[in-house]
Scaffold this active site. Structure first.
Site, PDB file in Angstrom:
ATOM      1  N   GLY A 161       1.059  -1.288  -0.041  1.00 22.84           N
ATOM      2  CA  GLY A 161       0.024  -0.095  -0.105  1.00 22.84           C
ATOM      3  C   GLY A 161       0.869   1.357   0.098  1.00 22.84           C
ATOM      4  CB  SER A 241       1.998  -2.911   9.918  1.00 16.65           C
ATOM      5  OG  SER A 241       2.025  -4.345  10.539  1.00 16.65           O
ATOM      6  NE  ARG A 242      -2.851  -0.702  13.411  1.00 13.68           N
ATOM      7  CZ  ARG A 242      -2.903   0.408  14.072  1.00 13.68           C
ATOM      8  NH1 ARG A 242      -2.151   0.291  15.216  1.00 13.68           N
ATOM      9  NH2 ARG A 242      -3.485   1.661  13.471  1.00 13.68           N
ATOM     10  CD  GLU A 271       1.180   0.367  20.671  1.00 17.81           C
ATOM     11  OE1 GLU A 271       0.502   1.445  20.636  1.00 17.81           O
ATOM     12  OE2 GLU A 271       1.637   0.037  19.811  1.00 17.81           O
ATOM     13  CG  HIS A 290       2.233   3.332  17.610  1.00 19.59           C
ATOM     14  ND1 HIS A 290       1.343   2.233  17.937  1.00 19.59           N
ATOM     15  CD2 HIS A 290       1.941   3.593  16.328  1.00 19.59           C
ATOM     16  CE1 HIS A 290       0.436   2.079  17.219  1.00 19.59           C
ATOM     17  NE2 HIS A 290       0.807   2.960  16.035  1.00 19.59           N
ATOM     18  CB  ALA A 292       5.348   4.766  12.373  1.00 19.42           C
TER      19      ALA A 292
END
Length: 339
Positions: A161, A241-242, A271, A290, A292
């Site tokens: 993507g 991503s996850r 988190e 986290h 990004a």
């Protein structure tokens, strides 16, 4: 005729929304805990809201109940993980997103993790700061922290993507051989110089594997023990991503036994992760909290899409950037599914 009211609880560039002021009243609300329900923070404002614009604040059933006039939710994220999609469907409230708003930022951070974990930047920095570089052996760090040169190595991008394609382009810039796995892409839609690959082939032949897939039923636990075993011995894995895409206990085992040379992570099952999370104890794991999408440029990018969505709503036109129907709410993922 009264103008519809939009409640925005996330950072936006207000100057980019000024052109809408004649048609919609935009109210900017401050929230103190952006990871809890909006109903617990701005319930009085929700009573009049026709539109909610939020990034982290939860738009849940309680929020919908407090907003009887609600007609549109805009989640300033690529994937609306802060929105109860089922509850919105039940109410008939459409949900839009801001895809690609932080694609370059996330690609930058992903490649930073690739560079860090392969060249052992953080590990070397911590070693030096702790006073272990001794004058009697000034050459020790050169021997201790050798890592692979990326040029001519193979980069495997899982998910082609907006983010994955940008990471692929960065890999090409470093002279890497880049292959991409994405069941929805064909070769002609990839950046020039990349090749399409099956997931099995990509895992078996890549020196670095980086993950950029959305959270779907098919991607939960995608990188499990069997697939980790397919990776080259001494390969590296990066996940921005996850967390649920990777089976964490298996990942820990493959790091501990040396099959994987290192891992870079920006996402975690919890988190913040617990202090005793085994991933935090391994020297060959580089972690970031986290971040990004943490770039000032992201705010301007997402605001442009918010303006486009609201304009379409006001014109009663088809809404752009509608949320995918097959997305999985990460808060509802059974933790056991990724363990």
């Amino acid at each position: 005729m009264n103008k519809p009211i939009a409640i925005a609880t996330c950072p936006v560039d207000e100057s980019l929304l000024e052109s809408l002021n004649d048609q919609v009243e935009i109210r900017y609300a401050q929230t103190t805990n952006r990871r809890i329900s909006l109903a617990e923070q701005v319930a009085d404002q929700l009573a009049e809201a026709h539109i909610i614009v939020a990034e982290i604040d939860l738009v849940d059933k309680a929020t919908l109940a407090a907003a009887p006039n609600l007609q549109l939710v805009i989640s300033c994220r690529a994937s609306p993980v802060n929105v109860d999609l089922d509850a919105c469907r039940e109410r008939g409230v459409p949900v839009c997103t801001t895809p690609g708003r932080n694609a370059d930022s996330t690609a930058d951070l992903s490649f930073a993790l690739i560079l860090d974990v392969t060249r052992r930047v953080t590990e070397a920095s911590m070693w030096m700061r702790s006073g272990q570089w001794k004058p009697e052996d000034s050459g020790e760090p050169y021997r201790r922290f050798k890592g692979p040169t990326l040029n001519s190595r193979t980069l495997g991008v899982v998910g082609g993507g907006a983010v994955g394609q940008r990471v692929a382009q960065r890999g090409l810039g470093f002279g890497m051989e880049v292959q991409v796995y994405d069941p929805f892409l064909t070769q002609d839609r990839l950046p020039k110089g990349c090749t399409i690959a099956t997931l099995d082939h990509l895992l078996c032949t890549s020196d670095v594997v980086t993950l950029h897939v959305p959270l779907l039923e098919d991607t939960i636990g995608l990188i499990n023990e069997q697939r980790l075993s397919q990776m080259r011995e001494g390969a590296y894995l990066v996940n921005a991503s996850r967390a649920a895409v990777v089976v964490q206990p298996a990942l820990v085992r493959f790091l501990q036994d040396g099959h994987l040379a290192g891992v870079g992570l920006d996402v975690f099952a919890d988190e913040p992760p617990a202090a005793d999370d085994p991933l935090l104890e391994l020297p060959n794991v580089v972690v970031t909290p986290h971040i990004a999408g943490a770039s000032a440029d992201v705010v301007r990018s997402q605001t442009k899409m918010v303006a486009e969505i609201i304009s379409a709503y006001l014109d009663e036109a088809e809404l752009p950037y509608r949320a995918r129907e097959d997305l999985v709410d990460f808060r509802k993922v059974d933790a056991a599914a990724a363990l």
